[in-house]
Design an enzyme around this catalytic site. Structure first.
Site, PDB file in Angstrom:
ATOM      1  N   ASP A 157       0.867  -1.183   0.000  1.00  0.00           N
ATOM      2  CA  ASP A 157       0.000   0.000   0.000  1.00  0.00           C
ATOM      3  C   ASP A 157       0.898   1.225   0.000  1.00  0.00           C
ATOM      4  OD1 ASP A 157      -2.349   1.606   0.316  1.00  0.00           O
ATOM      5  OD2 ASP A 157      -1.902   1.777   2.450  1.00  0.00           O
ATOM      6  N   SER A 158       0.295   2.373  -0.275  1.00  0.00           N
ATOM      7  CA  SER A 158       1.057   3.619  -0.210  1.00  0.00           C
ATOM      8  C   SER A 158       1.488   3.927   1.224  1.00  0.00           C
ATOM      9  CB  SER A 158       0.197   4.760  -0.736  1.00  0.00           C
ATOM     10  OG  SER A 158      -1.016   4.812  -0.006  1.00  0.00           O
ATOM     11  N   CYS A 210      -4.254  -1.059  -2.202  1.00  0.00           N
ATOM     12  CA  CYS A 210      -4.347   0.395  -2.301  1.00  0.00           C
ATOM     13  C   CYS A 210      -5.255   0.694  -3.491  1.00  0.00           C
ATOM     14  CB  CYS A 210      -2.956   0.976  -2.527  1.00  0.00           C
ATOM     15  SG  CYS A 210      -2.932   2.747  -2.829  1.00  0.00           S
ATOM     16  N   GLU A 226      -4.893   9.556   9.527  1.00  0.00           N
ATOM     17  CA  GLU A 226      -3.494   9.347   9.951  1.00  0.00           C
ATOM     18  C   GLU A 226      -3.169  10.161  11.206  1.00  0.00           C
ATOM     19  OE1 GLU A 226      -0.377   8.550   7.546  1.00  0.00           O
ATOM     20  OE2 GLU A 226      -1.639   7.143   6.438  1.00  0.00           O
ATOM     21  N   CYS A 283     -11.039   3.574  -0.533  1.00  0.00           N
ATOM     22  CA  CYS A 283      -9.699   3.920  -0.046  1.00  0.00           C
ATOM     23  C   CYS A 283      -9.445   3.063   1.182  1.00  0.00           C
ATOM     24  CB  CYS A 283      -9.640   5.401   0.320  1.00  0.00           C
ATOM     25  SG  CYS A 283      -8.156   5.874   1.199  1.00  0.00           S
ATOM     26  N   HIS A 335      -7.966   3.542   3.837  1.00  0.00           N
ATOM     27  CA  HIS A 335      -8.044   4.182   5.151  1.00  0.00           C
ATOM     28  C   HIS A 335      -9.475   4.270   5.689  1.00  0.00           C
ATOM     29  CE1 HIS A 335      -3.961   5.366   4.419  1.00  0.00           C
ATOM     30  NE2 HIS A 335      -3.897   6.108   5.495  1.00  0.00           N
TER      31      HIS A 335
HETATM   32  N1  DGL Z   1      -3.926   3.739   0.211  1.00  0.00           N
HETATM   33  C1  DGL Z   1      -4.506   4.814  -0.534  1.00  0.00           C
HETATM   34  C2  DGL Z   1      -5.763   4.331  -1.277  1.00  0.00           C
HETATM   35  O1  DGL Z   1      -6.358   3.312  -0.950  1.00  0.00           O
HETATM   36  C3  DGL Z   1      -4.885   5.978   0.351  1.00  0.00           C
HETATM   37  C4  DGL Z   1      -3.743   6.799   0.805  1.00  0.00           C
HETATM   38  C5  DGL Z   1      -3.042   7.547  -0.311  1.00  0.00           C
HETATM   39  O2  DGL Z   1      -3.576   8.546  -0.827  1.00  0.00           O
HETATM   40  O3  DGL Z   1      -1.945   7.130  -0.626  1.00  0.00           O
HETATM   41  O4  DGL Z   1      -6.164   4.976  -2.209  1.00  0.00           O
END
Ligand code: DGL
Length: 264
Positions: A9-10, A72, A151, A182, A184
């Site tokens: 993931d990011s 992600c 976050e 997303c 999060h």
């Molecule tokens: N993990 C990213 C997503 O699911 C969210 C966080 C980001 O913007 O990197 O899109």
């Protein structure tokens, strides 16, 4: 095949997907990479996201993973096909899974998707939804401040302010199903549910993805043959910011040990 499953993931949002994978596939080992040094991806351009994703896939391959889960939404929308055309191992994204569950859930054929900015111009969700059921009305809304708010600990008042700003008009669209586009957003699921009302079904793709991985492992015969209690999972992050221990615990549900690895 006893090689681990790679997940990336990011940042730490993908740990919500790991949590589900561990529930559905308790004997499999996971190698996770979170690009915490370069998060958020949601505000970046497609070529940069593809470059970062490619570096991460190479890193996971160096750990001999047998399958990769792109946990992600931003990478799944912008780079999944591109990655799949470059590598031969199975690479699974989160978008089709979310779309599938959303289409199954809707009764009035009106689905909403909330997501990051990078995925909004890309019609990945719309395409996935319409492939499954062409007549569906889908509505998208980008909610760029939700990731930083989560976050920062997911302050209730701030979350409510942001939801009001992003979703007040969206509520008038008469959707009965809302995909959390997303990784999060599951962390503020209760607040989103409260805001949208009990009649709107929220879709978190993590659980669907975990079952999809289970199917692939079964169908291709690459599931582990080991029956280990508590297999050793490895967690790598490109940065360990202040307060990381607490934050990662919120996402996965228990304290983890991790290693810092800088890519690129
Ligand atoms: N993990 C990213 C997503 O699911 C969210 C966080 C980001 O913007 O990197 O899109």
């Amino acid at each position: 095949m006893n090689n681990p499953i790679g997940v990336f993931d990011s940042g730490i949002g993908g740990l919500t997907v790991v949590r589900e994978l561990l529930r559905v596939l308790p004997d499999e080992r996971i190698v996770y990479f979170g690009d915490t040094a370069r998060v958020p991806y949601g505000s970046k351009s497609t070529d940069v996201i593809q470059k970062f994703a490619d570096q991460i896939v190479k890193f996971l391959l160096s750990k001999e993973v047998k399958l990769i889960v792109v946990a992600c939404n931003t990478v799944s929308a912008t780079a999944l096909d591109w990655l799949s055309s470059r590598y031969s191992l199975p690479i699974i994204g989160v978008i089709e899974a979310g779309a599938k569950r959303g289409v199954k859930a809707t009764r009035n054929n009106k689905i909403g998707v909330i997501r990051t900015r990078a995925t909004i111009g890309i019609k990945a969700y719309t395409t996935a939804i319409h492939q499954l059921r062409p007549g569906i009305e889908d509505h998208s809304k980008s909610c760029p401040l939700l990731v930083p708010i989560i976050e920062e600990g997911g302050d209730v008042e701030l979350t409510h302010l942001a939801l009001t700003r992003y979703l007040l008009n969206f509520k008038q669209k008469d959707i009965d199903t809302l995909i959390l586009g997303c990784t999060h957003y599951p962390l503020i699921k209760d607040e989103i549910q409260q805001f949208m009302g009990e009649d709107v079904k929220l879709i978190d793709s993590a659980n669907v993805v975990a079952h999809e991985v289970l199917n692939i492992l079964n169908n291709t015969g690459i599931g582990t043959s080991q029956n280990i209690n508590n297999p050793k999972h490895l967690f790598y992050f490109s940065d360990i910011p202040r307060g990381f221990k607490q934050l990662s615990k919120r996402f996965i549900g228990y304290p983890i040990s991790y290693t810092k690895v800088i890519l690129g």
